[in-house]
Design an enzyme around this catalytic site. Structure first.
Site, short mmCIF file in Angstrom:
data_model
loop_
_atom_site.label_atom_id
_atom_site.label_comp_id
_atom_site.label_asym_id
_atom_site.label_seq_id
_atom_site.Cartn_x
_atom_site.Cartn_y
_atom_site.Cartn_z
CD GLU A 28 -3.27 -1.20 1.60
OE1 GLU A 28 -3.73 -0.09 1.89
OE2 GLU A 28 -3.86 -2.28 1.80
N1 CAA Z 1 -6.37 11.45 -4.03
C1 CAA Z 1 -6.86 11.90 -5.20
N2 CAA Z 1 -6.09 12.08 -6.29
C2 CAA Z 1 -4.77 11.83 -6.17
C3 CAA Z 1 -4.19 11.40 -4.99
C4 CAA Z 1 -5.05 11.21 -3.87
N3 CAA Z 1 -4.59 10.77 -2.70
N4 CAA Z 1 -2.87 11.24 -5.18
C5 CAA Z 1 -2.62 11.57 -6.45
N5 CAA Z 1 -3.78 11.92 -7.05
C6 CAA Z 1 -3.98 12.38 -8.42
C7 CAA Z 1 -3.19 13.66 -8.71
O1 CAA Z 1 -3.89 14.80 -8.29
C8 CAA Z 1 -3.04 13.58 -10.21
O2 CAA Z 1 -4.23 13.98 -10.82
P1 CAA Z 1 -4.32 15.42 -11.65
O3 CAA Z 1 -3.29 15.32 -12.76
O4 CAA Z 1 -5.72 15.46 -12.11
O5 CAA Z 1 -3.96 16.48 -10.63
C9 CAA Z 1 -2.92 12.09 -10.47
O6 CAA Z 1 -3.47 11.41 -9.33
C10 CAA Z 1 -1.49 11.63 -10.65
O7 CAA Z 1 -0.79 12.03 -9.50
P2 CAA Z 1 0.77 12.35 -9.52
O8 CAA Z 1 1.08 13.29 -10.64
O9 CAA Z 1 1.14 12.77 -8.15
O10 CAA Z 1 1.35 10.91 -9.90
P3 CAA Z 1 2.80 10.29 -9.74
O11 CAA Z 1 3.06 9.43 -10.91
O12 CAA Z 1 3.81 11.35 -9.42
O13 CAA Z 1 2.64 9.27 -8.49
C11 CAA Z 1 2.25 8.40 -6.34
C12 CAA Z 1 1.93 9.49 -7.37
C13 CAA Z 1 1.78 9.00 -5.02
C14 CAA Z 1 3.73 8.10 -6.24
C15 CAA Z 1 1.43 7.15 -6.68
O14 CAA Z 1 1.88 6.59 -7.89
C16 CAA Z 1 1.45 6.09 -5.60
O15 CAA Z 1 0.75 6.22 -4.57
N6 CAA Z 1 2.22 5.00 -5.81
C17 CAA Z 1 2.19 3.87 -4.88
C18 CAA Z 1 1.12 2.90 -5.26
C19 CAA Z 1 0.75 1.99 -4.16
O16 CAA Z 1 0.47 2.40 -3.03
N7 CAA Z 1 0.67 0.70 -4.48
C20 CAA Z 1 0.24 -0.27 -3.52
C21 CAA Z 1 -0.45 -1.36 -4.22
S1 CAA Z 1 -1.93 -1.89 -3.47
C22 CAA Z 1 -1.52 -2.97 -2.24
O17 CAA Z 1 -0.41 -3.08 -1.81
C23 CAA Z 1 -2.70 -3.67 -1.70
C24 CAA Z 1 -2.50 -4.95 -1.04
O18 CAA Z 1 -2.75 -5.98 -1.59
C25 CAA Z 1 -2.21 -4.97 0.42
#
Ligand code: CAA
Length: 380
Positions: A363
């Site tokens: 996550e």
């Molecule tokens: N809420 C709403 N929108 C969001 C957001 C949030 N919390 N975070 C980002 N966004 C939106 C941004 O506003 C953007 O939209 P706009 O262009 O319209 O403004 C869009 O999403 C893209 O955001 P970024 O430009 O910030 O994207 P990025 O490529 O720089 O990456 C990141 C952002 C935070 C690094 C994201 O890629 C991330 O969270 N990565 C990790 C993924 C993750 O947690 N994976 C876990 C897998 S699930 C798991 O593990 C489950 C399990 O089985 C236990």
């Protein structure tokens, strides 16, 4: 600030604590050894309302707040993180995501079964080459009019073979980048949907982690969650809440290891006294207790932010970053306090140490939490 838990929250804490002792503790070492999914335990957790804790009772949920959910997660995770990850994924990634963003028909069809444990759910975002870099989705969902044609592979999916319903994130329109991503509800058994072998993991070995393969899978249009292109936002918003669940899991793993270490240190003697009387051990206990309390306050703060309608992207990321480090540090020290016995499975702390590691990875890794935190504070 009032840190007093309500009567209801105390009851939930006690119920989760009792369940952990009577239902999760027996066989937890054997399930870890054999990588056995806690099927009966999850069924009972569903019957008791722990699988749809925050969902409105009209969909079969328990209608509780996020803080109650975090408290329950802590108690279950003190004993069995393989079971608590199922509780976390089902509650915060699947049920919460559906209640917040699915259509009424989707809620009636799926949510009502997921809250009761009639079936459990899986959240499918990660791919072989898109773990942290979640916008780089290679799985495609091509629009074919009345359905999407789904192709690709998902990796490290919790509840991979045991789920009945899968929320799958996939790219529909590459030109639109993250705005061309959709979230689709895919039922187990849909033709072309295959489940890969179970992963042989370091920790949470009872949980069921698989890769999933989609080969020309036809997903009806009505199974898309939200508007066209909402899939990435759906994943991000859902994960913000999911991180509270995993932070609470990390807190529980830490607290469970600390409780075992404290008890052991009052019983085990060396140099003519109980080892807790040696400052080397007493100071470790002091650090553990302080860090766990700090982690708990961050977890509660994130849960309260969510319950009070505040933005919780920052507080959930801070809670997960900190609590997962505390889980790692505390479990290592708990093994150390147990000495040779800590290295033996019967004493539970080596398993808690192995289980702690995943809380710094899934996550969103700790490094991803730092991206979320730093972007948020720089923007303020
Ligand atoms: N809420 C709403 N929108 C969001 C957001 C949030 N919390 N975070 C980002 N966004 C939106 C941004 O506003 C953007 O939209 P706009 O262009 O319209 O403004 C869009 O999403 C893209 O955001 P970024 O430009 O910030 O994207 P990025 O490529 O720089 O990456 C990141 C952002 C935070 C690094 C994201 O890629 C991330 O969270 N990565 C990790 C993924 C993750 O947690 N994976 C876990 C897998 S699930 C798991 O593990 C489950 C399990 O089985 C236990």
């Amino acid at each position: 600030m009032d840190f007093t838990l309500s009567e209801e929250q105390l009851m939930i804490q006690q119920a989760a604590r009792d369940f952990a002792q009577t239902e999760l503790l027996p066989g937890v070492i054997e399930r870890d050894d054999a990588q056995k999914f806690p099927e009966e335990q999850i069924k009972k957790l569903g019957e008791l309302g722990f699988l749809g804790m925050m969902v409105d009772p009209k969909y079969g949920g328990s209608g509780l707040d996020t803080l109650s959910y975090a408290i329950a997660m802590e108690e279950l995770s003190k004993v069995d993180a393989s079971s608590s990850v199922v509780v976390s994924v089902n509650n915060s990634l699947v049920c919460w995501g559906l209640e917040a963003f699915a259509s009424e028909a989707q809620k009636q069809k799926y949510l009502t079964k997921l809250t009761t444990g009639e079936m459990i759910g899986a959240f499918c975002l990660s791919e072989p080459e898109a773990g942290s870099d979640a916008t780089s989705q290679k799985t495609t969902a091509i629009d074919k009019g009345d359905h999407y044609l789904l192709n690709g592979t998902k990796n490290w999916i919790t509840n991979g073979s045991t789920a009945g319903v899968y929320l799958v994130i996939a790219q529909t329109d590459i030109e639109k980048g993250h705005k061309g991503i959709n979230a689709l509800i895919v039922e187990k058994g849909t033709p072309g949907f295959e489940i890969g072998p179970k992963e042989n993991k370091l920790g949470i070995r009872g949980s069921d982690t698989h890769s999933l393969m989609f080969n020309d899978v036809k997903v009806p249009k009505e199974n898309r969650i939200g508007e066209d292109g909402f899939g990435f936002k759906f994943a991000m918003k859902t994960l913000s809440g999911g991180r509270i669940g995993i932070a609470a899991q990390a807190l529980g793993i830490a607290a469970g290891a600390y409780e075992l270490a404290l008890k052991y240190s009052k019983e085990r003697k060396s140099f003519g006294t109980e080892i807790c009387n040696h400052q080397a051990i007493a100071f470790k206990l002091a650090d553990m207790h302080t860090e766990i309390e700090a982690a708990r306050l961050l977890v509660y703060k994130a849960a309260l932010d969510k319950d009070n309608g505040n933005n919780y992207d920052l507080s959930s990321a801070m809670a997960k970053l900190f609590a997962s480090k505390v889980a790692m540090d505390t479990t290592v020290e708990a093994v150390q306090i147990h000495g040779g016995n800590g290295f033996v499975k019967d004493y539970h702390v080596e398993r808690l140490m192995r289980d702690a590691k995943i809380t710094q990875i899934y996550e969103g890794t700790s490094e991803i939490q730092k991206i979320v935190i730093s972007r948020s504070i720089i923007k303020q």
